[in-house]
Design an enzyme around this catalytic site. Structure first.
Site, PDB file in Angstrom:
ATOM      1  N   GLY A 137     -26.657  17.994  28.333  1.00 43.81           N
ATOM      2  CA  GLY A 137     -26.198  16.340  28.403  1.00 43.81           C
ATOM      3  C   GLY A 137     -26.222  15.760  29.655  1.00 43.81           C
ATOM      4  N   PRO A 141     -26.415   6.443  27.178  1.00 46.11           N
ATOM      5  CG  PRO A 141     -25.368   5.746  25.559  1.00 46.11           C
ATOM      6  CD  PRO A 141     -25.389   6.665  26.569  1.00 46.11           C
ATOM      7  CG  LEU A 247     -34.053  17.577  34.932  1.00 45.07           C
ATOM      8  CD1 LEU A 247     -34.027  16.110  35.423  1.00 45.07           C
ATOM      9  CD2 LEU A 247     -33.839  17.936  33.530  1.00 45.07           C
ATOM     10  NE  ARG A 251     -38.321  16.359  35.818  1.00 43.74           N
ATOM     11  CZ  ARG A 251     -37.816  15.761  36.762  1.00 43.74           C
ATOM     12  NH1 ARG A 251     -38.068  16.004  38.075  1.00 43.74           N
ATOM     13  NH2 ARG A 251     -37.007  14.736  36.319  1.00 43.74           N
ATOM     14  CD  GLU A 371     -36.897  18.482  31.024  1.00 44.76           C
ATOM     15  OE1 GLU A 371     -36.576  18.193  32.217  1.00 44.76           O
ATOM     16  OE2 GLU A 371     -36.351  19.161  30.129  1.00 44.76           O
TER      17      GLU A 371
HETATM   18  P1  TGC Z   1     -32.244  11.251  44.929  1.00 41.55           P
HETATM   19  O1  TGC Z   1     -31.107  10.309  46.024  1.00 41.55           O
HETATM   20  O2  TGC Z   1     -33.504  11.195  45.260  1.00 41.55           O
HETATM   21  O3  TGC Z   1     -31.475  12.982  45.067  1.00 41.55           O
HETATM   22  C1  TGC Z   1     -30.044  13.181  44.804  1.00 41.55           C
HETATM   23  C2  TGC Z   1     -30.031  14.563  45.055  1.00 41.55           C
HETATM   24  O4  TGC Z   1     -30.765  15.401  44.315  1.00 41.55           O
HETATM   25  C3  TGC Z   1     -31.807  16.113  45.124  1.00 41.55           C
HETATM   26  N1  TGC Z   1     -32.918  16.098  44.300  1.00 41.55           N
HETATM   27  C4  TGC Z   1     -33.283  17.321  43.553  1.00 41.55           C
HETATM   28  N2  TGC Z   1     -32.725  18.487  43.826  1.00 41.55           N
HETATM   29  C5  TGC Z   1     -33.333  19.382  42.986  1.00 41.55           C
HETATM   30  N3  TGC Z   1     -34.383  19.194  42.542  1.00 41.55           N
HETATM   31  C6  TGC Z   1     -34.978  17.923  42.296  1.00 41.55           C
HETATM   32  N4  TGC Z   1     -36.185  17.688  41.476  1.00 41.55           N
HETATM   33  C7  TGC Z   1     -34.565  16.870  43.186  1.00 41.55           C
HETATM   34  N5  TGC Z   1     -34.737  15.533  43.224  1.00 41.55           N
HETATM   35  C8  TGC Z   1     -33.892  15.095  43.952  1.00 41.55           C
HETATM   36  C9  TGC Z   1     -31.799  15.405  46.218  1.00 41.55           C
HETATM   37  O5  TGC Z   1     -32.380  16.082  47.633  1.00 41.55           O
HETATM   38  C10 TGC Z   1     -30.511  14.759  46.763  1.00 41.55           C
HETATM   39  O6  TGC Z   1     -29.805  15.785  46.937  1.00 41.55           O
HETATM   40  P2  TGC Z   1     -28.692  15.599  48.313  1.00 41.55           P
HETATM   41  O7  TGC Z   1     -28.194  17.271  48.578  1.00 41.55           O
HETATM   42  O8  TGC Z   1     -28.980  14.925  49.253  1.00 41.55           O
HETATM   43  O9  TGC Z   1     -27.456  14.822  47.249  1.00 41.55           O
HETATM   44  O10 TGC Z   1     -31.730  10.887  43.632  1.00 41.55           O
HETATM   45  P3  TGC Z   1     -31.937   9.289  42.720  1.00 41.55           P
HETATM   46  O11 TGC Z   1     -30.844   8.958  42.055  1.00 41.55           O
HETATM   47  O12 TGC Z   1     -32.533   8.478  43.696  1.00 41.55           O
HETATM   48  O13 TGC Z   1     -33.016   9.924  41.787  1.00 41.55           O
HETATM   49  C11 TGC Z   1     -34.360  10.353  41.853  1.00 41.55           C
HETATM   50  C12 TGC Z   1     -34.938  10.544  40.324  1.00 41.55           C
HETATM   51  C13 TGC Z   1     -35.361   9.045  39.875  1.00 41.55           C
HETATM   52  C14 TGC Z   1     -36.249  10.976  40.904  1.00 41.55           C
HETATM   53  C15 TGC Z   1     -34.238  11.208  39.584  1.00 41.55           C
HETATM   54  O14 TGC Z   1     -33.097  10.521  38.989  1.00 41.55           O
HETATM   55  C16 TGC Z   1     -35.052  11.612  38.298  1.00 41.55           C
HETATM   56  O15 TGC Z   1     -35.658  12.629  38.373  1.00 41.55           O
HETATM   57  N6  TGC Z   1     -34.885  10.881  37.094  1.00 41.55           N
HETATM   58  C17 TGC Z   1     -35.419  11.166  35.932  1.00 41.55           C
HETATM   59  C18 TGC Z   1     -34.235  11.486  35.061  1.00 41.55           C
HETATM   60  C19 TGC Z   1     -34.714  12.810  34.099  1.00 41.55           C
HETATM   61  O16 TGC Z   1     -35.722  13.263  34.282  1.00 41.55           O
HETATM   62  N7  TGC Z   1     -34.168  12.910  33.095  1.00 41.55           N
HETATM   63  C20 TGC Z   1     -34.282  14.374  32.122  1.00 41.55           C
HETATM   64  C21 TGC Z   1     -33.121  14.510  31.326  1.00 41.55           C
HETATM   65  S1  TGC Z   1     -32.965  16.099  30.567  1.00 41.55           S
HETATM   66  C22 TGC Z   1     -34.227  15.954  29.448  1.00 41.55           C
HETATM   67  O17 TGC Z   1     -34.907  15.042  29.361  1.00 41.55           O
HETATM   68  C23 TGC Z   1     -34.550  16.982  28.564  1.00 41.55           C
HETATM   69  S2  TGC Z   1     -35.797  17.050  27.305  1.00 41.55           S
HETATM   70  C24 TGC Z   1     -35.749  18.562  26.802  1.00 41.55           C
HETATM   71  C25 TGC Z   1     -36.624  19.050  25.904  1.00 41.55           C
HETATM   72  O18 TGC Z   1     -36.263  18.780  24.728  1.00 41.55           O
HETATM   73  O19 TGC Z   1     -37.704  19.681  26.442  1.00 41.55           O
HETATM   74  P1  FAD Z   2     -35.600   4.104  30.859  1.00 40.43           P
HETATM   75  O1  FAD Z   2     -35.013   4.945  31.752  1.00 40.43           O
HETATM   76  O2  FAD Z   2     -34.729   3.081  30.183  1.00 40.43           O
HETATM   77  O3  FAD Z   2     -37.034   3.801  31.125  1.00 40.43           O
HETATM   78  C1  FAD Z   2     -37.850   2.695  30.365  1.00 40.43           C
HETATM   79  C2  FAD Z   2     -39.174   2.384  31.002  1.00 40.43           C
HETATM   80  O4  FAD Z   2     -39.056   1.894  32.297  1.00 40.43           O
HETATM   81  C3  FAD Z   2     -39.848   3.645  31.254  1.00 40.43           C
HETATM   82  O5  FAD Z   2     -41.341   3.682  31.003  1.00 40.43           O
HETATM   83  C4  FAD Z   2     -39.746   4.125  32.852  1.00 40.43           C
HETATM   84  O6  FAD Z   2     -40.704   4.700  33.246  1.00 40.43           O
HETATM   85  C5  FAD Z   2     -39.706   2.632  33.354  1.00 40.43           C
HETATM   86  N1  FAD Z   2     -38.715   2.906  34.554  1.00 40.43           N
HETATM   87  C6  FAD Z   2     -37.374   2.971  34.716  1.00 40.43           C
HETATM   88  N2  FAD Z   2     -37.247   3.016  36.077  1.00 40.43           N
HETATM   89  C7  FAD Z   2     -38.093   2.600  36.707  1.00 40.43           C
HETATM   90  C8  FAD Z   2     -38.588   2.579  38.138  1.00 40.43           C
HETATM   91  N3  FAD Z   2     -37.659   2.647  38.985  1.00 40.43           N
HETATM   92  N4  FAD Z   2     -39.844   2.033  38.573  1.00 40.43           N
HETATM   93  C9  FAD Z   2     -40.576   2.037  37.444  1.00 40.43           C
HETATM   94  N5  FAD Z   2     -40.566   2.165  36.165  1.00 40.43           N
HETATM   95  C10 FAD Z   2     -39.121   2.629  35.800  1.00 40.43           C
HETATM   96  N6  FAD Z   2     -32.110  13.915  27.862  1.00 40.43           N
HETATM   97  C11 FAD Z   2     -31.161  14.879  28.108  1.00 40.43           C
HETATM   98  O7  FAD Z   2     -30.266  14.661  28.858  1.00 40.43           O
HETATM   99  N7  FAD Z   2     -31.262  16.010  27.395  1.00 40.43           N
HETATM  100  C12 FAD Z   2     -32.030  16.178  26.315  1.00 40.43           C
HETATM  101  O8  FAD Z   2     -31.985  17.141  25.751  1.00 40.43           O
HETATM  102  C13 FAD Z   2     -32.885  15.278  26.030  1.00 40.43           C
HETATM  103  N8  FAD Z   2     -33.730  15.351  24.970  1.00 40.43           N
HETATM  104  C14 FAD Z   2     -34.610  14.443  24.577  1.00 40.43           C
HETATM  105  C15 FAD Z   2     -35.458  14.620  23.487  1.00 40.43           C
HETATM  106  C16 FAD Z   2     -36.170  13.432  23.041  1.00 40.43           C
HETATM  107  C17 FAD Z   2     -36.918  13.560  21.587  1.00 40.43           C
HETATM  108  C18 FAD Z   2     -36.550  12.203  23.763  1.00 40.43           C
HETATM  109  C19 FAD Z   2     -37.274  11.246  23.488  1.00 40.43           C
HETATM  110  C20 FAD Z   2     -35.543  12.301  25.091  1.00 40.43           C
HETATM  111  C21 FAD Z   2     -34.780  13.134  25.465  1.00 40.43           C
HETATM  112  N9  FAD Z   2     -33.807  13.058  26.572  1.00 40.43           N
HETATM  113  C22 FAD Z   2     -33.092  13.772  26.747  1.00 40.43           C
HETATM  114  C23 FAD Z   2     -33.815  11.711  27.150  1.00 40.43           C
HETATM  115  C24 FAD Z   2     -34.980  11.592  28.190  1.00 40.43           C
HETATM  116  O9  FAD Z   2     -34.881  12.254  29.279  1.00 40.43           O
HETATM  117  C25 FAD Z   2     -35.100   9.988  28.486  1.00 40.43           C
HETATM  118  O10 FAD Z   2     -35.470   9.225  27.437  1.00 40.43           O
HETATM  119  C26 FAD Z   2     -35.707   9.842  29.899  1.00 40.43           C
HETATM  120  O11 FAD Z   2     -35.339  10.378  31.032  1.00 40.43           O
HETATM  121  C27 FAD Z   2     -35.992   8.401  29.861  1.00 40.43           C
HETATM  122  O12 FAD Z   2     -34.921   7.560  29.957  1.00 40.43           O
HETATM  123  P2  FAD Z   2     -34.763   6.151  29.054  1.00 40.43           P
HETATM  124  O13 FAD Z   2     -35.312   6.424  27.693  1.00 40.43           O
HETATM  125  O14 FAD Z   2     -33.303   5.676  29.084  1.00 40.43           O
HETATM  126  O15 FAD Z   2     -35.716   5.262  29.535  1.00 40.43           O
END
Ligand code: TGC
Ligand code: FAD
Length: 392
Positions: A137, A141, A247, A251, A371
């Site tokens: 998690g 929202p 991640l 990823r 992701e």
């Molecule tokens: P930022 O200030 O850049 O970084 C904060 C701290 O984190 C470190 N860091 C990392 N460390 C390890 N791996 C990485 N990829 C890292 N990226 C950054 C960074 O060095 C810093 O460390 P420290 O020691 O200085 O505190 O963070 P930001 O708040 O500006 O955010 C950067 C951003 C936008 C790239 C990040 O928030 C991001 O990747 N957002 C996307 C969120 C996301 O991918 N959510 C996924 C949720 S899980 C999911 O979707 C599961 S789906 C599962 C499935 O069904 O397969």
């Molecule tokens: P938002 O962040 O609201 O983004 C909406 C749009 O705005 C996107 O096109 C995005 O690219 C764009 N955007 C946002 N910020 C910027 C920026 N700075 N510049 C330009 N464009 C931007 N999460 C978990 O934690 N655990 C899970 O197991 C998990 N499983 C999932 C399973 C499914 C089926 C789905 C659909 C999602 C899951 N997620 C999970 C959540 C997923 O990681 C998020 O949906 C994803 O990170 C995007 O967040 P959001 O949907 O809130 O979109």
């Protein structure tokens, strides 16, 4: 029952880059997918149910924690083997790969990397055997792409923490026994902890009406004054780098997984184009069909090389988060474009469940969002090459 005729494309003889162990692992998962996943997956998707009966088999083929050391029940394999497993599972369905990547990279990995000795002993062997299932998690929202803003929080109450908040879009949540949860402490630091099903105030409502990943169970995690024993908090990490490192691993797996979905679409389109006759000849004979197929195979081959090289770098601990972002973004987008072209080659048949195309295409709409979205990964690469942070 439909027969699964899948033949994997290997245009650049990439098998020669794999070890005997890699091929063995890949082939056994491929055979399992043909036997157990292909016969049931279409129906599961149509009915939007997670085929829970596959969990035991997933554990048996080593899909849960392939790279976690054997002393904790994991496979003790390398990163390329992990990638190949994800490829084969996603060839079956992105939802099945999702279940395995969450369990391995988002639940077992943080427990193994940040957990205490007791946490590792308590959870890892049970997670590897599939006796216990986990979810992750991070997303809330109001905080998806920007998890740093999360409002889920823990308050120190002496011998325990009190957890409040909600997570959304959580894969495996409806049936998971445990959840790895990221929450802010009173100092504003992000901490990781394990919440267990049955803890008072912890519920996991299911998310319905998805058109994508229909064979994967998605839900919320709701915490209403949940008492979390201090022993359940990870001692080894504070800050956003905790969840972001998980991640990286997931990823990476998706970069391989997407190749599986693309290969399935390409294989189906190639076979269909040789069988389907229009204007007196197979549609494979038309130049426009050949263009689509040739470009698909070119893109798959490039994606395979990207994933393989990333795997080698990951084995050497050299792969950077930005390199992983590039591969996730490229390969998922590649798979989605191939699914769209494959759908065209199948004509009207392409919209039916007779072929896997539409299912892959709809699944990939989630994969390109979760992701880290397609655009977020572009900005990660942009930041890496320019040194300028577009998120601030
Ligand atoms: P930022 O200030 O850049 O970084 C904060 C701290 O984190 C470190 N860091 C990392 N460390 C390890 N791996 C990485 N990829 C890292 N990226 C950054 C960074 O060095 C810093 O460390 P420290 O020691 O200085 O505190 O963070 P930001 O708040 O500006 O955010 C950067 C951003 C936008 C790239 C990040 O928030 C991001 O990747 N957002 C996307 C969120 C996301 O991918 N959510 C996924 C949720 S899980 C999911 O979707 C599961 S789906 C599962 C499935 O069904 O397969
Ligand atoms: P938002 O962040 O609201 O983004 C909406 C749009 O705005 C996107 O096109 C995005 O690219 C764009 N955007 C946002 N910020 C910027 C920026 N700075 N510049 C330009 N464009 C931007 N999460 C978990 O934690 N655990 C899970 O197991 C998990 N499983 C999932 C399973 C499914 C089926 C789905 C659909 C999602 C899951 N997620 C999970 C959540 C997923 O990681 C998020 O949906 C994803 O990170 C995007 O967040 P959001 O949907 O809130 O979109």
């Amino acid at each position: 029952m439909k027969t699964d005729h899948f033949l994997a494309p290997d245009y650049y003889l990439l098998d020669e880059l794999l070890s005997e162990e890699h091929r063995l692992v890949r082939d056994s998962v491929r055979a399992w997918v043909k036997k157990e996943v292909s016969p049931v997956i279409e129906d599961a998707c149509q009915k939007a149910v997670f085929p829970k009966q596959l969990l035991k088999g997933l554990a048996q083929v080593g899909a849960f924690g392939p790279y976690i050391p054997a002393e904790y029940g994991g496979g003790g394999l390398d990163q390329i083997a992990y990638g190949l497993i994800m490829q084969e599972l996603e060839r079956g369905d992105s939802g099945i790969r999702s279940t395995a990547s969450v369990q391995s990279s988002l639940v077992m990995y943080p427990i193994y990397t940040f957990g205490s000795g007791e946490q590792k002993k308590k959870y890892l062997p049970a997670l590897a055997s599939g006796e216990m299932m986990g979810c992750f998690g991070l997303t809330e929202p109001d905080f998806g792409s920007n998890p740093a803003g999360m409002v889920t929080n823990i308050k120190d109450k002496g011998d325990h923490f009190l957890l409040n908040g909600a997570k959304m879009w959580i894969s495996n949540a409806p049936f998971a026994d445990i959840a790895v949860v990221w929450a802010k402490d009173e100092q504003g630091d992000i901490r990781g902890l394990v919440a267990e099903r049955g803890m008072k105030g912890f519920t996991t409502p299911e998310t319905h009406n998805k058109w994508s990943l229909r064979a994967s169970a998605t839900g919320e995690l709701v915490f209403d004054n949940v008492k979390i024993p201090k022993a359940n908090v990870f001692p080894g990490v504070k800050g956003l780098k905790g969840p972001l490192s998980c991640l990286n691993s997931a990823r990476y797996g998706i970069a391989w997984g997407a190749i599986g979905a693309a290969m399935d679409c390409y294989d189906s389109a190639l076979r269909y184009s040789k069988q389907r006759v229009q204007f007196g000849k197979p549609i494979a004979a038309f130049q426009l069909t050949q263009k689509k197929l040739a470009e698909m195979l070119t893109e798959i081959t490039k994606a395979q090389l990207l994933a393989w090289r990333l795997g080698v770098m990951k084995n050497e601990n050299k792969a950077t988060p930005a390199q992983i972002s590039m591969a996730k973004r490229n390969n998922v987008n590649m798979a989605l474009q191939i699914a769209r072209d494959a759908r065209q080659i199948h004509g009207a048949m392409g919209i039916t469940g007779e072929y896997p195309i539409m299912r892959h295409m709809m699944n990939l709409e989630s994969v390109i969002t979760y992701e880290g979205t397609h655009d977020i990964h572009l900005l990660i690469t942009g930041m890496d090459v320019t040194g300028e942070n577009a998120f601030m």
